[in-house]
Design a protein around this motif. Structure first.
Motif, PDB file in Angstrom:
ATOM      1  N   ASN A 260       0.860  -1.178   0.000  1.00  0.00           N
ATOM      2  CA  ASN A 260       0.000   0.000   0.000  1.00  0.00           C
ATOM      3  C   ASN A 260       0.905   1.240   0.000  1.00  0.00           C
ATOM      4  OD1 ASN A 260      -1.316   2.292   1.326  1.00  0.00           O
ATOM      5  ND2 ASN A 260      -3.042   0.917   1.655  1.00  0.00           N
ATOM      6  N   HIS A 261       0.620   2.163  -0.906  1.00  0.00           N
ATOM      7  CA  HIS A 261       1.452   3.347  -1.066  1.00  0.00           C
ATOM      8  C   HIS A 261       1.605   4.140   0.243  1.00  0.00           C
ATOM      9  CE1 HIS A 261       3.246   6.669  -3.331  1.00  0.00           C
ATOM     10  NE2 HIS A 261       2.440   7.503  -2.698  1.00  0.00           N
ATOM     11  N   LEU A 262       0.521   4.227   1.014  1.00  0.00           N
ATOM     12  CA  LEU A 262       0.573   4.966   2.281  1.00  0.00           C
ATOM     13  C   LEU A 262       1.488   4.286   3.291  1.00  0.00           C
ATOM     14  CD1 LEU A 262      -3.017   6.209   3.134  1.00  0.00           C
ATOM     15  CD2 LEU A 262      -1.000   7.552   2.579  1.00  0.00           C
TER      16      LEU A 262
ATOM     17  N   GLY B 149       3.993   2.658   2.497  1.00  0.00           N
ATOM     18  CA  GLY B 149       5.315   3.033   1.994  1.00  0.00           C
ATOM     19  C   GLY B 149       5.757   4.379   2.550  1.00  0.00           C
ATOM     20  N   HIS B 150       4.889   5.388   2.426  1.00  0.00           N
ATOM     21  CA  HIS B 150       5.256   6.717   2.937  1.00  0.00           C
ATOM     22  C   HIS B 150       5.648   6.643   4.411  1.00  0.00           C
ATOM     23  CE1 HIS B 150       4.915   9.650  -0.198  1.00  0.00           C
ATOM     24  NE2 HIS B 150       3.699   9.256  -0.566  1.00  0.00           N
ATOM     25  N   ILE B 151       4.875   5.879   5.181  1.00  0.00           N
ATOM     26  CA  ILE B 151       5.171   5.774   6.620  1.00  0.00           C
ATOM     27  C   ILE B 151       6.507   5.065   6.835  1.00  0.00           C
ATOM     28  CG2 ILE B 151       4.407   4.718   8.790  1.00  0.00           C
ATOM     29  CD1 ILE B 151       1.481   5.081   7.687  1.00  0.00           C
TER      30      ILE B 151
ATOM     31  N   GLY C  59       8.969  12.678  -0.919  1.00  0.00           N
ATOM     32  CA  GLY C  59       8.248  12.471  -2.173  1.00  0.00           C
ATOM     33  C   GLY C  59       8.124  10.986  -2.474  1.00  0.00           C
ATOM     34  N   ASP C  60       7.409  10.652  -3.562  1.00  0.00           N
ATOM     35  CA  ASP C  60       7.235   9.249  -3.918  1.00  0.00           C
ATOM     36  C   ASP C  60       8.571   8.637  -4.337  1.00  0.00           C
ATOM     37  OD1 ASP C  60       4.607   9.585  -3.396  1.00  0.00           O
ATOM     38  OD2 ASP C  60       3.956   9.615  -5.494  1.00  0.00           O
ATOM     39  N   ASN C  61       8.883   7.478  -3.793  1.00  0.00           N
ATOM     40  CA  ASN C  61      10.119   6.788  -4.146  1.00  0.00           C
ATOM     41  C   ASN C  61       9.960   5.308  -3.831  1.00  0.00           C
ATOM     42  OD1 ASN C  61      11.585   6.088  -1.391  1.00  0.00           O
ATOM     43  ND2 ASN C  61      10.580   8.068  -1.150  1.00  0.00           N
TER      44      ASN C  61
HETATM   45 ZN   LIG Z   1       2.723   9.542  -2.388  1.00  0.00          ZN
END
Ligand SMILES: [Zn+2]
Lengths: 345, 241
Positions: free
Chosen positions: A113-115, A117-119, A303-305
């Motif tokens: 899940n992208h979120l 990932g951010h965490i 940022g997204d990575n």
């Molecule tokens: Zn993002």
């Protein structure tokens, strides 16, 4: 101890990224091909253009990530990929490429899940300690996520309309700033003062939810009204007033959440986490929480990575979360499935 | 030479595994559009049923477009990633030409059509050479029915249409009259074995990383932007940071 090496993919919006992460916390490579310049021509991300760029970049990103990490497919433990939320056509490129690599080299596939990932970008700096809380703020998200233990994500507050980053881009347009407006508005805000006193939406509300569309409208109305009577407004003060309202709401809600949910760690993550005003304010607020450590995700990982996807992927790998070749992009993916992971114990 | 051939340009999905011109395994489906969910499981299954492992493959042949944007992106992303990650050859074939591989009839022109909505179409004109291989008469293009009919009227040959022809048949009948032949329904569906066999003798692409689908049409945003900025270089907008 053998090395756990995860090749991770991220393509949910306008960045094509592939990374190699060792043992869940060490970045061996993190290749990011950004499309910002392309979408700036259109004033925002155009989904079909984004998909087309992802396909141009995907294989060279894989090769660069492996080369920079100085590893080969034989060294890898697993492949991890963002499968939502995000733009469906964009997600599909990363998902397809990840499925191919997993199949071609006989590697397990981990859906991320992208979120999450951010965490988990925070995990690349310091191990996450539970219970933990994360404030995830980006162009697509404004979420307060409570994590009682590892691999349990509970959204306790979210935006009811615009995401914080989205609001920045919209008022940025009114100020004549091209997308993404977060950084320039942040800089202007530091030169100006909160003279307009825009409304702090839902700040006294019991819930931990956010709302930014009222603030955005108040901002736009103020500027339009001044235009009509040919009055010049100080743009730095406008930016400062907007930013102050955003930061007040974000930090007030977060502080209140921390009273209800005492945690060992507060993580600030997502693209808007790069905002200096927000970082300063949370740093100040957190002085009153001696039991809670503040973890500001470093600017390079806000940022997204794919590095963050690899970090979350490693955690999910340990929890036996796997996908098969039928994995599809899920543009509206929510956290629910993570509360009860589809485990193969 | 072990070949994997893929076509998901439109609603049908067709995948084949070949050993030179011998078909080992093939799947063709027309009952769904979920290429994202079905393509990789079908590839996995066929390679296994052909008694091969991925590293046995020597070449991927892909129908690279035109077609549905999502469909051609799925096929080309899978194909280029397979070729890149296994360090094997990649060959691209027109998705329109792929339909012509279903026909063995000489002395007629072959006119594959994909629906581009609102009277627009992706189409091209082909004929078979002495060896029975399709050769281009009019290049693949995105056009509308009116303009296309004008081009067809430059020729006297009989024209066999195939693909998503339903929306165009009556108007084509009006202008082509007896010259029009409507192919049978099986001709409308790509056959990956024929695609693989055709791609077997073509030169592989030299730069796999640079491969993109043959969209044959700019995005609306891009087209509008280019109108206003006619002299700008549209490349180099993506940068690795
Ligand atoms: Zn993002």
């Amino acid at each position: 101890m053998t090395r756990n090496l995860i090749l991770s993919f991220e393509s949910s919006c306008d960045e094509t990224s592939v990374a190699v992460i060792e043992n869940g916390d060490t970045i061996l490579s993190n290749i990011v091909a950004t499309q910002i310049k392309s979408h700036q021509r259109f004033g925002g991300v155009v989904p079909e253009v984004a998909s087309r760029h992802h396909i141009e970049q995907i294989t060279s990103c894989i090769e660069d990530a492996l080369n920079q990490a100085e590893v080969d497919y034989d060294d890898l433990t697993a492949v991890a990929v963002t499968y939502g939320p995000g733009l469906v056509g964009a997600l599909l490129i990363g998902v397809t490429a990840a499925k191919v690599v997993a199949w071609a080299h006989g590697l397990p596939l981990i859906p991320v899940n992208h979120l999450a990932g951010h965490i988990y970008a925070a995990h690349l700096v310091e191990p996450i300690e539970f219970p933990a809380m994360a404030l995830v703020v980006s162009g697509g998200h404004t979420e307060l996520v409570y994590m009682p233990t590892e691999n349990k994500f509970e959204i306790i507050g979210e935006t009811r309309d615009d995401a914080a980053g989205e609001a920045y881009d919209k008022i940025g347009r009114v100020l004549g700033i091209n997308y993404p407006a977060g950084k320039p508005v942040d800089e202007m805000a530091h030169r100006g003062h909160d003279t307009f006193k825009f409304p702090r939406a839902m700040d006294n509300d019991e819930s931990f939810d956010f709302s930014f569309s009222g603030l955005k409208s108040a901002f736009i109305n103020t500027v339009h009204h001044a235009d009509q009577i040919h009055k010049q407004l100080n743009k730095d003060d406008l930016a400062a007033s907007f930013q102050q309202a955003v930061i007040d709401v974000l930090s007030d809600k977060t502080v209140r959440a921390l009273h209800d949910y005492p945690v060992k760690q507060l993580i600030l993550a997502g693209g808007v986490a790069a905002n200096k005003g927000l970082r300063d304010r949370l740093t100040e607020d957190m002085k009153h929480f001696s039991q809670t450590k503040l973890e500001l995700v470093p600017l390079s990982l806000c940022g997204d990575n794919a590095a963050m996807i690899g970090a979350a992927g490693e955690m999910l790998y340990r929890h036996h979360v796997r996908a098969d070749a039928t994995l599809n992009a899920d543009p509206g993916l929510e956290f629910d499935w993570l509360k009860q992971p589809q485990s193969i114990e | 030479m072990k070949i994997l051939a893929i076509d998901t340009s439109n609603r049908p999905l067709s995948v084949a595994v070949m050993d030179d011109d011998n078909l080992l395994a093939e799947t063709t489906l027309t009952t769904h559009r979920k290429h994202a969910e079905f393509l990789m499981p079908v590839i996995e299954d066929l390679v296994k049923k052909a008694d091969l492992v991925p590293t046995d493959l020597d070449r991927v042949v892909v129908a690279a477009g035109p077609g549905s944007y999502t469909g051609i992106r799925m096929a080309v992303t899978a194909a280029k990633t397979i070729a890149a990650t296994l360090h094997i050859e990649l060959t691209m074939v027109s998705s329109l030409l792929t339909l012509c591989l279903n026909v063995s009839r000489p002395n007629v022109f072959l006119n594959p059509i994909f629906d581009g909505r609102n009277q627009n179409m992706f189409t091209g004109l082909y004929k078979l050479d002495d060896t029975g291989r399709p050769v281009t008469v009019i290049e693949d293009q995105h056009t509308n029915l009116t303009d296309w009919v004008k081009l067809l009227n430059h020729y006297d040959e009989k024209i066999m249409i195939m693909g998503d022809t339903a929306a165009f048949e009556s108007q084509l009948r009006e202008s082509l009259a007896d010259r029009l032949i409507i192919a049978d329904k099986l001709t409308d569906i790509p056959n990956a074995a024929r695609l693989g066999n055709y791609g077997r003798s073509l030169a592989p692409v030299s730069n796999i990383d640079a491969v993109v689908p043959r969209y044959l049409r700019l995005t609306k945003a891009e087209a509008d932007w280019q109108k206003v900025h006619p002299n700008e270089d549209t490349h180099h907008y993506v940068e690795k940071i």
